[in-house]
Design an enzyme around this catalytic site. Structure first.
Site, PDB file in Angstrom:
ATOM      1  N   HIS A  60      71.835  83.281 -29.243  1.00 22.94           N
ATOM      2  CA  HIS A  60      70.684  82.652 -29.483  1.00 22.94           C
ATOM      3  C   HIS A  60      69.593  82.952 -28.592  1.00 22.94           C
ATOM      4  CE1 HIS A  60      67.524  79.851 -30.848  1.00 22.94           C
ATOM      5  NE2 HIS A  60      67.969  80.198 -32.213  1.00 22.94           N
TER       6      HIS A  60
ATOM      7  N   GLU B  55      65.778  87.841 -34.338  1.00 19.73           N
ATOM      8  CA  GLU B  55      65.222  86.638 -34.080  1.00 19.73           C
ATOM      9  C   GLU B  55      64.263  87.009 -32.890  1.00 19.73           C
ATOM     10  OE1 GLU B  55      66.719  82.732 -35.552  1.00 19.73           O
ATOM     11  OE2 GLU B  55      67.404  83.297 -33.759  1.00 19.73           O
TER      12      GLU B  55
END
Ligand code: PEP
Length: 255
Positions: free
Chosen positions: A101, A173
């Site tokens: 992430h 992302e």
């Protein structure tokens, strides 16, 4: 197109450093009342590590919702105070692990080598990695989107054989869209997702690559989710802020 697999849409909630066990139970009491068992989509929930046990327990009658952890350590065990291992994640009932992430990369210095190691450990533990890739604003403005995403994807799967890589989930992302209220346009998301699909096809073949869910993440909300899901090669969404409220998350997963 012949040989292509249908990927059921994936709706993944990343709660980050929100919702401890008590809040998580209250969230699920409301959410489960709003969202009956799903058969045509996959729901994933990434609570904080300390809330995973409570969430797994609250979802024991809802096998349609898989629980994951937001991170694991690069080593399987040892003197690493404060860390969580893949085996501990499995033991508590997690089935999926977020790896790479952008907050891990940006705030905690996680490298491509770390993500490769974590993805391999996750697969060895018979858990499913959800590998996150995405460029910063400076990288986008410098024309580096493709190079960054390719580097992060190839590094992330570098320690897997092809059969293991086939079980991967990937989230695109863009860092500049996470928690900022700025969202990639469906066109931009579709372009990067199509690149990811092509890179996976180059390695695994088109049929296998077409079965790998590619999620978009970055300020997804109930107003933009449908347009993003309609973009080419977007098979789901990974959502932070808009997943924290049970009513709001319910309306997104019913999109
Ligand atoms: C995330 O944390 O993965 C994310 C996409 O956050 P947000 O939806 O808040 O941008």
């Amino acid at each position: 197109m012949s040989g292509r697999q249908m990927v059921p849409p994936v709706f993944a909630a990343n709660w980050k450093l929100n919702h401890g066990p008590s809040d998580a139970r209250a969230f699920l009491q409301r959410f489960l009342a709003l969202v009956p068992r799903q058969h045509d989509r996959t729901l994933l929930l990434f609570p904080s590590a300390l809330a995973v046990g409570a969430v797994v327990e609250a979802l024991r009658d809802r096998p349609d919702i898989q629980v994951g952890v937001q991170n694991v350590h690069t080593e399987a065990q040892g003197a690493f105070t404060g860390e969580n291992s893949v085996q501990q994640a499995r033991d508590v009932g997690a089935r999926v692990v977020l790896v790479g992430h952008s907050e891990r990369r940006q705030l905690f210095g996680e490298t491509d080598a770390d993500t490769a190691r974590k993805v391999a450990l996750v697969v060895q533990a018979r858990l499913v990695p959800l590998l996150c890739v995405g460029e910063t604003l400076a990288e986008r403005e410098g024309g580096l989107v493709e190079a960054v995403v390719q580097r992060q994807l190839e590094a992330g799967v570098s320690l897997l054989d092809d059969a293991q890589a086939a079980g991967l989930l990937v989230a695109y992302e863009p860092v500049w869209a996470i928690g900022t209220g700025r969202t990639a346009t469906p066109e931009d998301a579709g372009d990067v997702h199509s690149l990811l699909r092509r890179l996976l096809s180059d390695r695994l073949g088109e049929r296998v690559a077409s079965g790998i869910p590619l999620l978009y993440g970055g300020s997804v909300n109930r107003g933009n989710v449908q347009a993003l899901l309609a973009a080419p090669n977007v098979n789901g969404v990974l959502v932070g802020g808009a997943s924290l409220d049970p009513d709001g998350w319910a309306s997104i997963v019913r999109s």
